[in-house]
Scaffold this motif. Sequence first.
Motif, mmCIF file in Angstrom:
data_model
loop_
_atom_site.group_PDB
_atom_site.id
_atom_site.type_symbol
_atom_site.label_atom_id
_atom_site.label_comp_id
_atom_site.label_asym_id
_atom_site.label_seq_id
_atom_site.Cartn_x
_atom_site.Cartn_y
_atom_site.Cartn_z
ATOM 1 N N ARG A 1 41.864 64.646 21.679
ATOM 2 C CA ARG A 1 42.286 66.049 21.760
ATOM 3 C C ARG A 1 43.799 66.104 21.846
ATOM 4 N NH1 ARG A 1 39.861 70.948 23.272
ATOM 5 N NH2 ARG A 1 37.919 69.888 23.769
ATOM 6 N N ILE B 1 41.276 68.429 17.546
ATOM 7 C CA ILE B 1 40.590 67.199 17.918
ATOM 8 C C ILE B 1 40.528 66.333 16.666
ATOM 9 C CG2 ILE B 1 38.454 66.166 18.750
ATOM 10 C CD1 ILE B 1 37.871 68.831 20.167
ATOM 11 N N GLN C 1 27.368 68.434 19.275
ATOM 12 C CA GLN C 1 28.689 68.296 19.888
ATOM 13 C C GLN C 1 28.711 69.107 21.169
ATOM 14 O OE1 GLN C 1 32.172 70.000 17.895
ATOM 15 N NE2 GLN C 1 33.355 68.193 18.469
ATOM 16 N N TYR D 1 23.987 66.736 13.689
ATOM 17 C CA TYR D 1 24.790 66.242 14.796
ATOM 18 C C TYR D 1 24.822 67.281 15.912
ATOM 19 C CZ TYR D 1 26.741 62.706 11.640
ATOM 20 O OH TYR D 1 26.907 61.651 10.770
ATOM 21 N N PHE E 1 25.494 70.804 14.197
ATOM 22 C CA PHE E 1 26.033 70.832 12.844
ATOM 23 C C PHE E 1 25.121 70.070 11.898
ATOM 24 C CE2 PHE E 1 30.273 72.421 13.760
ATOM 25 C CZ PHE E 1 30.480 72.057 15.075
ATOM 26 N N HIS F 1 25.066 61.664 16.732
ATOM 27 C CA HIS F 1 24.154 61.695 15.596
ATOM 28 C C HIS F 1 22.734 61.920 16.083
ATOM 29 C CE1 HIS F 1 21.706 60.063 12.285
ATOM 30 N NE2 HIS F 1 22.654 60.603 11.541
ATOM 31 N N SER G 1 30.865 70.709 24.029
ATOM 32 C CA SER G 1 32.168 71.185 24.499
ATOM 33 C C SER G 1 33.359 70.485 23.844
ATOM 34 C CB SER G 1 32.264 71.016 26.026
ATOM 35 O OG SER G 1 31.268 71.742 26.654
ATOM 36 N N GLY G 2 33.409 70.449 22.527
ATOM 37 C CA GLY G 2 34.558 69.908 21.830
ATOM 38 C C GLY G 2 34.752 68.414 21.989
ATOM 39 N N ARG G 3 33.701 67.724 22.326
ATOM 40 C CA ARG G 3 33.790 66.270 22.447
ATOM 41 C C ARG G 3 33.332 65.637 21.143
ATOM 42 N NH1 ARG G 3 31.256 64.747 28.202
ATOM 43 N NH2 ARG G 3 32.338 62.801 27.765
ATOM 44 N N GLY G 4 33.062 64.345 21.171
ATOM 45 C CA GLY G 4 32.632 63.662 19.959
ATOM 46 C C GLY G 4 31.269 64.114 19.491
ATOM 47 N N LEU G 5 30.952 63.795 18.253
ATOM 48 C CA LEU G 5 29.663 64.168 17.686
ATOM 49 C C LEU G 5 28.624 63.087 17.959
ATOM 50 C CD1 LEU G 5 31.554 66.109 16.116
ATOM 51 C CD2 LEU G 5 29.933 65.937 14.238
ATOM 52 N N PHE H 1 30.254 58.781 15.069
ATOM 53 C CA PHE H 1 31.570 59.303 15.413
ATOM 54 C C PHE H 1 32.071 58.748 16.743
ATOM 55 C CE2 PHE H 1 32.764 62.594 12.396
ATOM 56 C CZ PHE H 1 31.595 62.684 11.641
ATOM 57 N N GLY H 2 33.396 58.651 16.823
ATOM 58 C CA GLY H 2 34.025 58.353 18.093
ATOM 59 C C GLY H 2 34.070 59.595 18.963
ATOM 60 N N PRO H 3 34.564 59.445 20.200
ATOM 61 C CA PRO H 3 34.584 60.560 21.153
ATOM 62 C C PRO H 3 35.666 61.586 20.869
ATOM 63 C CG PRO H 3 35.554 58.624 22.132
ATOM 64 C CD PRO H 3 35.015 58.200 20.803
ATOM 65 N N GLY H 4 36.571 61.279 19.947
ATOM 66 C CA GLY H 4 37.608 62.244 19.608
ATOM 67 C C GLY H 4 38.864 62.097 20.441
ATOM 68 N N LEU I 1 38.892 62.969 15.019
ATOM 69 C CA LEU I 1 37.737 62.082 15.217
ATOM 70 C C LEU I 1 37.673 61.032 14.119
ATOM 71 C CD1 LEU I 1 36.474 65.338 15.666
ATOM 72 C CD2 LEU I 1 34.909 63.882 16.933
#
Lengths: 107, 117
Positions: free
Chosen positions: B113, B90, A37, A35, A88, A45, A39-43, B108-111, B92
């Motif tokens: 925060r 975060i 990512q 995966y 990751f 695939h 800047s701390g956003r969603g992953l 995965f979704g966007p999360g 998710l």
Amino acid sequence: SQQGEEDPQALSIQEGENATMNCSYKTSINNLQWYRQNSGRGLVHLILIRSNEREKHSGRLRVTLDTSKKSSSLLITASRAADTASYFCATGEKLVFGKGTKLTVNP
Amino acid sequence: SAVISQKPSRDICQRGTSLTIQCQVDSQVTMMFWYRQQPGQSLTLIATANQGSEATYESGFVIDKFPISRPNLTFSTLTVSNMSPEDSSIYLCSAMGLGGTSTDTQYFGPGTRLTVL
């Protein structure tokens, strides 16, 4: 646990160079997933490679799997600044993640 | 691939309050999961959201703190209860088994925060 551990923890390269990240895990697996990512956003695939596969390609990405060594590698060729992200690996249905490799591609 | 959305995308909450996060998938999926990513850390699985029954929690996570619902095959909620600053993370959601198939790929979704003051 089927924990993936990425190596190196951080990697800084110039645009156009190739980036290689490695992942090791501890127990037998059915598949391994990579995966990205930003800047701390969603992953996002990238690739799933099954235990009976040795290599898989997707665009500029190449993933290898060596089940005898319990390791996988992700190669990004001709890197771009937009590839800057954390990468990751994860194994299992209930994904167990390593700490990731933070890749920085300098323009 | 499945399209997964989460609401809210971010929130700042006061200590002691609760926040419910929603996760919507654009098609039926077999399994849904909730993960937490603490600052500078990797992802840790909180629980598997089971459709029509109680969620299955991982070690270190309990239902009273993280109640989860999954009323159908495309929707789930995670509540972070009685929040403290240590819950700042975060969160998710993820889904696998797109269209009821047994595919192993997990999306995965966007999360969300979350910051707890």
